[in-house]
Enzyme design. Structure first.
Site, PDB file in Angstrom:
ATOM      1  N   HIS A   1       0.890  -1.180   0.000  1.00 42.42           N
ATOM      2  CA  HIS A   1       0.000   0.000   0.000  1.00 42.42           C
ATOM      3  C   HIS A   1       0.918   1.218   0.000  1.00 42.42           C
ATOM      4  O   HIS A   1       1.610   1.465   0.991  1.00 42.42           O
ATOM      5  CB  HIS A   1      -0.852   0.036   1.268  1.00 42.42           C
ATOM      6  CG  HIS A   1      -1.713  -1.174   1.472  1.00 42.42           C
ATOM      7  ND1 HIS A   1      -3.046  -1.213   1.115  1.00 42.42           N
ATOM      8  CD2 HIS A   1      -1.439  -2.396   2.005  1.00 42.42           C
ATOM      9  CE1 HIS A   1      -3.555  -2.404   1.431  1.00 42.42           C
ATOM     10  NE2 HIS A   1      -2.600  -3.131   1.976  1.00 42.42           N
TER      11      HIS A   1
ATOM     12  N   HIS B   1       1.735   3.681   8.324  1.00 37.45           N
ATOM     13  CA  HIS B   1       1.046   4.785   8.994  1.00 37.45           C
ATOM     14  C   HIS B   1       2.122   5.533   9.761  1.00 37.45           C
ATOM     15  O   HIS B   1       3.163   4.950  10.096  1.00 37.45           O
ATOM     16  CB  HIS B   1      -0.009   4.253   9.975  1.00 37.45           C
ATOM     17  CG  HIS B   1      -1.072   3.416   9.328  1.00 37.45           C
ATOM     18  ND1 HIS B   1      -2.125   3.953   8.621  1.00 37.45           N
ATOM     19  CD2 HIS B   1      -1.224   2.074   9.253  1.00 37.45           C
ATOM     20  CE1 HIS B   1      -2.895   2.981   8.157  1.00 37.45           C
ATOM     21  NE2 HIS B   1      -2.362   1.822   8.517  1.00 37.45           N
TER      22      HIS B   1
ATOM     23  N   ASP C   1       2.546  -6.911   2.473  1.00 45.96           N
ATOM     24  CA  ASP C   1       1.442  -6.078   2.954  1.00 45.96           C
ATOM     25  C   ASP C   1       1.987  -4.793   3.593  1.00 45.96           C
ATOM     26  O   ASP C   1       1.540  -4.373   4.663  1.00 45.96           O
ATOM     27  CB  ASP C   1       0.536  -6.838   3.931  1.00 45.96           C
ATOM     28  CG  ASP C   1      -0.760  -6.092   4.199  1.00 45.96           C
ATOM     29  OD1 ASP C   1      -1.038  -5.095   3.501  1.00 45.96           O
ATOM     30  OD2 ASP C   1      -1.510  -6.499   5.105  1.00 45.96           O
TER      31      ASP C   1
HETATM   32  O1  DOR Z   1      -3.458  -3.860   8.601  1.00 50.02           O
HETATM   33  C1  DOR Z   1      -3.805  -3.590   7.476  1.00 50.02           C
HETATM   34  N1  DOR Z   1      -3.565  -2.387   6.938  1.00 50.02           N
HETATM   35  N2  DOR Z   1      -4.456  -4.505   6.759  1.00 50.02           N
HETATM   36  C2  DOR Z   1      -5.015  -4.187   5.573  1.00 50.02           C
HETATM   37  O2  DOR Z   1      -5.606  -5.048   4.966  1.00 50.02           O
HETATM   38  C3  DOR Z   1      -4.986  -2.817   5.072  1.00 50.02           C
HETATM   39  C4  DOR Z   1      -3.783  -2.153   5.553  1.00 50.02           C
HETATM   40  C5  DOR Z   1      -3.765  -0.672   5.261  1.00 50.02           C
HETATM   41  O3  DOR Z   1      -4.039  -0.293   4.102  1.00 50.02           O
HETATM   42  O4  DOR Z   1      -3.432   0.077   6.160  1.00 50.02           O
END
Ligand code: DOR
Length: 430
Positions: free
Chosen positions: A43, A289, A285
């Site tokens: 992401h 943040h 993944d």
């Molecule tokens: O912990 C997560 N964060 N799981 C996800 O599926 C999405 C991801 C995010 O985009 O922050």
């Protein structure tokens, strides 16, 4: 094997010894040359949340970590669910990405009927659906919506399998404040097992291939093992490395992600599925943040942790510690993505393929640190962890993008090619 590799025009043109003179040679003595490692789940937050990450920083982190291509998720803002949003991502990546790239199309009730045409846009690696609410607004919680998405199109559908009804019903366990160690209690084993069982049933019913992401339980692995013909499986380095409750005591909300890090018994079940072949792919993944956001009291703290830069070193360390072979790691990070996503020009060290290589020093020990992190978020859940095995070079279509920890040249990234998105007219005539 011991060999030289010849590269011309971005492709592998010879493999062997005595290959003759080259304009430039790279001495890899003592190193191991792997086919370019691919991270098929990241992401990068652009557009919409570029204070957490963007395509420049995210792809720098990838290249520094030995990753040659990434596949990026659609829960950005706006969601990547239509042609303008998808084209906008391609435009943003052009000339700014340090590695090759592809983007997922988000699947939702809003675009289900158009998926057949949208999923074949160049640069699209497949479709992504969220069965349970996580970061962002992309949610397909009910069977009718999921069925409608699966009925349209042919590309692989990557699935975040958490059952939203059960998540809602159990939210009271943490609402109003709780310790972050309650995260796997709220989002319990049954939340995942139920969703995975549902999506397997729907995949079977519609004949659509699914790729079930970040599996966290032995219960799901037992189901997935029964459906290898229609469902592929992803595991993440963090679920294979951390265990609850220690991780929450040690690094707090840095360990908070969806689906959650679970106990050591579940971690052992993931390893068992990995060594017995049920797992097809390891993806990071990478879900950054900021530390400020992570410092909010749980459960207001957002779920997700960075991982694109640490995937290779963390997994090489597992190789060094004897949990899997180097060959199996390549299977999980290169051949797996090539098979599941049907890569057209990548995924092998073989003549005619893209000259993508990850150079690794299997003996080198390093300490992973926040300071090393190139992600805009500026931290890693592995801060302070000593690993053996380190990426020391990233070569993409013949361009040396990273050598000895330095980024070189510039952002040479291009869209990854998939068999489905190559038009017949662009195929070379014999
Ligand atoms: O912990 C997560 N964060 N799981 C996800 O599926 C999405 C991801 C995010 O985009 O922050």
């Amino acid at each position: 094997m011991d060999a030289d590799i010849g590269v011309r025009g971005g492709k592998i043109t010879s493999i062997g010894t005595n290959l003759g003179n080259a304009e430039r040679t790279i001495d890899c003595k003592g190193l191991t040359v792997l086919p370019g490692m691919i991270d098929s789940q990241v992401h990068f937050r652009e557009p919409g949340a570029v204070h957490k990450e963007d395509l420049d920083c995210g792809s720098r982190a990838a290249a520094l970590g030995g990753i040659t291509a990434f596949f990026e998720m659609p829960n950005t803002n706006p969601l990547t669910i239509d042609e303008p949003a998808f084209t906008d991502k391609l435009d943003r990546a052009k000339g700014r990405s340090w590695t090759d790239y592809a983007f997922y199309l988000g699947g939702s009730a809003a675009n289900a009927e158009r998926i057949s045409e949208l999923e074949n846009m160049p640069g699209c690696c497949g479709v992504k659906i969220f069965m349970g609410a996580s970061t962002g607004d992309l949610l397909s919680a009910d069977d009718a919506t999921i069925r409608e998405i699966l009925r349209h199109g042919k590309r692989v559908v990557a699935v975040h399998a958490e059952d939203n009804d059960r998540l809602d019903a159990r939210k009271h366990l943490v609402e109003g404040g709780a310790d972050v160690s309650a995260h796997p209690e709220w989002r319990d084993v049954e939340v995942c097992r139920r969703a995975t069982e549902r999506v397997l049933r729907l995949a079977r019913e519609t004949g659509r291939r699914v790729h079930v992401l970040h599996i966290t339980t032995g219960e799901e692995m037992a189901l997935l093992e029964q459906h290898k013909d229609i469902a592929s499986v992803e595991a993440t380095p963090q679920h294979l490395t951390f265990a609850a409750p220690e991780c929450y005591a040690e690094i707090g909300t840095r360990a908070q992600m969806n689906p959650p890090i679970r106990d050591a018994g579940q971690r052992a079940a993931l390893w068992n599925a990995l060594v017995t072949g049920v797992v097809d792919i390891i993806g990071s993944d990478h879900a950054p943040h900021t530390l400020e956001e992570k410092a909010r009291p749980y459960p207001e703290s957002p779920s997700g942790m960075p991982g694109v830069q640490t995937l290779v070193p963390v997994m090489l360390n597992h190789v060094a510690e004897g949990r899997l072979t180097l060959q199996r790691l390549v299977d999980l990070c290169v051949y797996g993505p090539a098979r599941v996503f049907r890569l057209a020009t990548k995924g092998r060290i073989a003549l005619g393929y893209d000259a993508d290589f990850t150079l690794v020093d299997l003996k080198r020990s390093e300490i992973i640190s926040d300071a090393w992190s190139a992600s805009k978020s500026g931290w890693t859940p592995y801060d302070g962890m000593k690993v053996t095995g380190w990426p020391v070079g990233t070569i993409i279509r013949g361009h040396v993008v990273m050598q000895d920890g330095e980024l070189l040249g510039g952002p040479v990234g291009l869209p990854v090619k998939f068999h489905e998105t190559i038009s017949p007219s662009s195929q070379t005539a014999i």
